[in-house]
Every structure is written in structure tokens, then in C-alpha cells.
Design an enzyme around this catalytic site. Structure first.
Site, PDB file in Angstrom:
ATOM      1  N   LYS A  48       0.861  -1.198   0.051  1.00 53.75           N
ATOM      2  CA  LYS A  48       0.074   0.018   0.177  1.00 53.75           C
ATOM      3  C   LYS A  48       0.916   1.247   0.064  1.00 53.75           C
ATOM      4  O   LYS A  48       0.705   2.395  -0.841  1.00 53.75           O
ATOM      5  CB  LYS A  48      -0.949  -0.017   1.337  1.00 53.75           C
ATOM      6  CG  LYS A  48      -2.243  -0.798   1.172  1.00 53.75           C
ATOM      7  CD  LYS A  48      -2.919  -0.874   2.441  1.00 53.75           C
ATOM      8  CE  LYS A  48      -3.581  -2.269   2.625  1.00 53.75           C
ATOM      9  NZ  LYS A  48      -4.024  -2.693   3.841  1.00 53.75           N
ATOM     10  N   GLN A  92      -4.988  -2.128  10.022  1.00 53.43           N
ATOM     11  CA  GLN A  92      -4.460  -3.339   9.508  1.00 53.43           C
ATOM     12  C   GLN A  92      -5.000  -4.454  10.206  1.00 53.43           C
ATOM     13  O   GLN A  92      -4.879  -4.812  11.565  1.00 53.43           O
ATOM     14  CB  GLN A  92      -3.136  -3.344   9.096  1.00 53.43           C
ATOM     15  CG  GLN A  92      -2.507  -4.479   8.424  1.00 53.43           C
ATOM     16  CD  GLN A  92      -3.029  -4.383   6.956  1.00 53.43           C
ATOM     17  OE1 GLN A  92      -2.941  -3.449   6.138  1.00 53.43           O
ATOM     18  NE2 GLN A  92      -3.272  -5.688   6.267  1.00 53.43           N
ATOM     19  N   ASP A 115     -11.578   1.285   4.164  1.00 50.36           N
ATOM     20  CA  ASP A 115     -11.831  -0.543   3.804  1.00 50.36           C
ATOM     21  C   ASP A 115     -13.223  -0.489   4.080  1.00 50.36           C
ATOM     22  O   ASP A 115     -13.671  -1.968   3.638  1.00 50.36           O
ATOM     23  CB  ASP A 115     -11.305  -1.202   5.175  1.00 50.36           C
ATOM     24  CG  ASP A 115      -9.726  -1.566   4.854  1.00 50.36           C
ATOM     25  OD1 ASP A 115      -9.280  -1.184   3.598  1.00 50.36           O
ATOM     26  OD2 ASP A 115      -8.908  -1.661   5.807  1.00 50.36           O
TER      27      ASP A 115
END
Ligand code: NAP
Length: 281
Positions: A48, A92, A115
Site C-alpha cells: 500500500k 490493518q 476499508d
């Protein structure tokens, strides 16, 4: 058999994304919060950060101690919720087991939820709302299918795997694309029957090479979401590619398939959040 090439689609999609970023009046900033240092999380975050750099997007990587208390993680999230420079926040996953992932994810402001996992965004996904932030893997698969003119309208899709992060959002995305969706999991009876009836089979279980000839019927489209790192450091999907490649019509490779699209979709989501923010100001 045709390969659905995530790397190619990602490269070809880049100019449009870069143009959208150029048209913004500010440089977007993404905050990535990591607890501990799992090697798989390290690899995803590296991908990322390197893609952010390629796009000219600022990123902040916050690395928290493996044993950090939940309240401290919530404090960090609140800090970035209140930071007007930060457009998007990613926590994460997975988190260490002493932390409550649900409470932590729910603490992210829905307007910064890259997300798409906060309750408001999940509801929007369920509703098929235009401004739903679709979790990156599901969005990436949708983009890959569209690139190859694979329309899910009226097709039978079987999704194997029902995790909150991957399987369920993929199933909802397919439903919103007007597919007839079957979702399978570890308790499914006669899995082979369910996988064979699909026009499009999407597998996300995390079991290397699990889907073999016995699960496949000729002419299917197979999307392999699985990524498992082997002892020799190579990556393997959930589908036994070599065994089924001559039976299927189209298939994604691992690596070079869905994973490539997922990273792209993270940044598509971030840029969407920039535009939603502009529209609401
Ligand atoms: P997960 O949370 O462990 O969920 C696995 C799912 O598979 C569960 O729903 C489980 O069923 C189901 N399952 C396990 N064994 C099964 C079996 N024998 N038959 C049928 N279903 C079975 O994993 P995840 O986070 O969803 O990730 C799945 C895979 O996708 C992993 O390899 C991960 O690395 C990969 N991944 C790839 C990307 C990408 O960009 N390509 C992104 C994210 C994740 P139950 O619910 O009944 O337990």
C-alpha cells in the site's frame, strides 16, 4: 483459457485514478495503523505504501506495540479522525486477539473508512447505495470483471468463504450486480455440487490449492482470492491452477490477479472519500 490479468488491469486503470487525484485541490493523506508486526501485514502495508508513493499520495504508517491496550488504540484512531489533513484511515487486520476488532473498526469515522467496514458503510453496501465504500477486495474483483466485460447480471455466482472482510462483501457486491449468489463456508454440505453449479466461482478460504478438478465444471470463470505464503516464500492461491486451467474459461492467477486489484481499490476508495468530502463542504 483466458487469464484475467490483475497486473495489466491495474496498470491500465492507473491513468484515470491519477487524473482524479490531480483534479483534487489537496494532496490526499492515508493513515495506516498497524498493531504488532505480523509478516503478512507487513507485506500488505509495504504494497500500500509503495502504491501510495507511485500515486503521489501522502501516507502515515503508525506502528503500535503488539501488547498495546485497547483504549490506546482508540485514542490513536480518534486523533486521526480529528485530523483534517488525513482523508482515510486503515486499521490493518487481523489485530492481536486481546483487542476487540469490532470496537476498534467502529471507532473509525465513516467518512474516513477506506476499508468500508464501519456499520454505516456496511449498511450502504447492503443497500446497494451509490456512495457505499466497497471493501477493497470486492471492489477490485468488480473492476477486474468489468474490464473483461464479464457482466454478473443474471449469472450464478458461488462465493466460497464468508469472512466479514472478504467473503461477505464479495457476495454482497455480486448481489448488487444482479447475480444469483450462493455463499459457501466450512459447514457447507456437498461443496463440489455448489461450486460446479456456478457460472462464476469466487474462492476466498485461505487453503492453498484446495479447489481442484472435483470442484470444477468445464467453461467456468474462476476468481482466486486466496493468498498463502509457502515455505519457499512463493505465493499460492486457494485454487489448484495447474490442475484446472484446461477446464475453465477464464481464471485469475496468484500472484498477479485479485491481489493487484485490491491494492488499486484501496486507493480508488480513498479518492472517492476525497470527492465525497468535497461535495459535502
Ligand atoms: P478467514 O477469515 O480465515 O475466512 C475463511 C473463510 O473460508 C471462512 O468463512 C471459512 O468458513 C471458509 N472456509 C475455510 N475452510 C473451508 C472449507 N474447507 N470449505 C469451505 N469454506 C471454508 O480468511 P479471509 O480473511 O476471508 O481470507 C481468505 C483468503 O483470502 C486468505 O488466503 C487471505 O490471505 C486472502 N486474501 C486475499 C486478498 C487479496 O487481495 N487477494 C485480500 C484479503 C484476503 P467458516 O466461516 O465456516 O469458518
Amino acid at each position: 483459457m483466458k487469464i484475467l490479468d490483475g497486473k495489466l488491469v491495474r496498470e491500465q486503470s492507473l491513468p484515470i485514478l491519477i487524473e482524479r487525484i490531480k483534479n483534487l485541490s489537496f494532496v490526499p493523506c492515508l493513515a495506516i495503523i498497524q498493531v504488532g508486526n505480523r509478516p503478512d501485514s507487513d507485506a500488505f502495508i509495504r504494497a500500500k505504501k509503495s502504491f501510495a508513493t507511485k500515486l503521489g499520495i501522502k501516507n502515515i504508517h503508525i506502528q503500535l506495540d503488539e501488547k498495546i491496550e485497547q483504549d490506546k488504540v482508540l485514542e490513536v484512531i480518534n486523533k486521526y479522525n480529528g485530523d483534517s489533513e488525513v482523508i482515510g484511515i486503515i486499521v490493518q487486520l487481523p489485530l492481536p486477539i486481546h483487542l476487540n476488532s469490532e470496537i476498534i473498526i467502529d471507532a473509525i469515522s465513516p467518512s474516513k473508512d477506506v476499508d468500508g467496514l464501519t456499520p454505516l458503510n456496511i449498511k450502504r453496501l447492503v443497500d446497494g447505495h451509490d456512495e457505499a465504500i466497497i471493501p477493497a477486495t470486492a471492489r477490485g474483483i468488480r473492476q477486474l470483471l468489468k474490464f473483461y466485460n464479464i457482466d454478473l447480471f443474471g449469472k450464478k455466482v458461488t462465493v466460497v468463504g464468508r469472512s466479514t472482510l472478504v467473503g461477505k462483501p464479495i457476495a454482497l457486491m455480486c448481489l448488487n450486480e444482479n447475480a444469483t449468489v450462493t455463499v459457501c463456508h466450512s459447514k457447507t454440505q456437498n461443496l463440489e455440487e455448489e461450486t460446479k453449479k456456478a457460472d462464476v466461482l469466487i474462492v476466498a478460504i485461505g487453503k492453498p490449492n484446495f479447489i481442484d478438478r472435483n470442484h470444477i465444471r468445464k467453461g467456468q470463470i474462476v476468481i482466486d482470492v486466496g493468498i498463502s505464503r509457502q515455505l519457499d516464500n512463493s505465493l499460492t492461491g486457494d485454487v489448484n491452477y495447474e490442475e484446472i486451467k484446461d477446464m475453465v474459461d477464464m481464471i485469475t492467477p496468484v500472484p498477479g490477479g485479485v491481489g493487484q486489484m485490491t491494492v488499486l481499490a484501496v486507493f480508488e476508495n480513498l479518492v472517492d472519500l476525497c470527492y465525497y468530502r468535497n461535495n459535502s463542504n
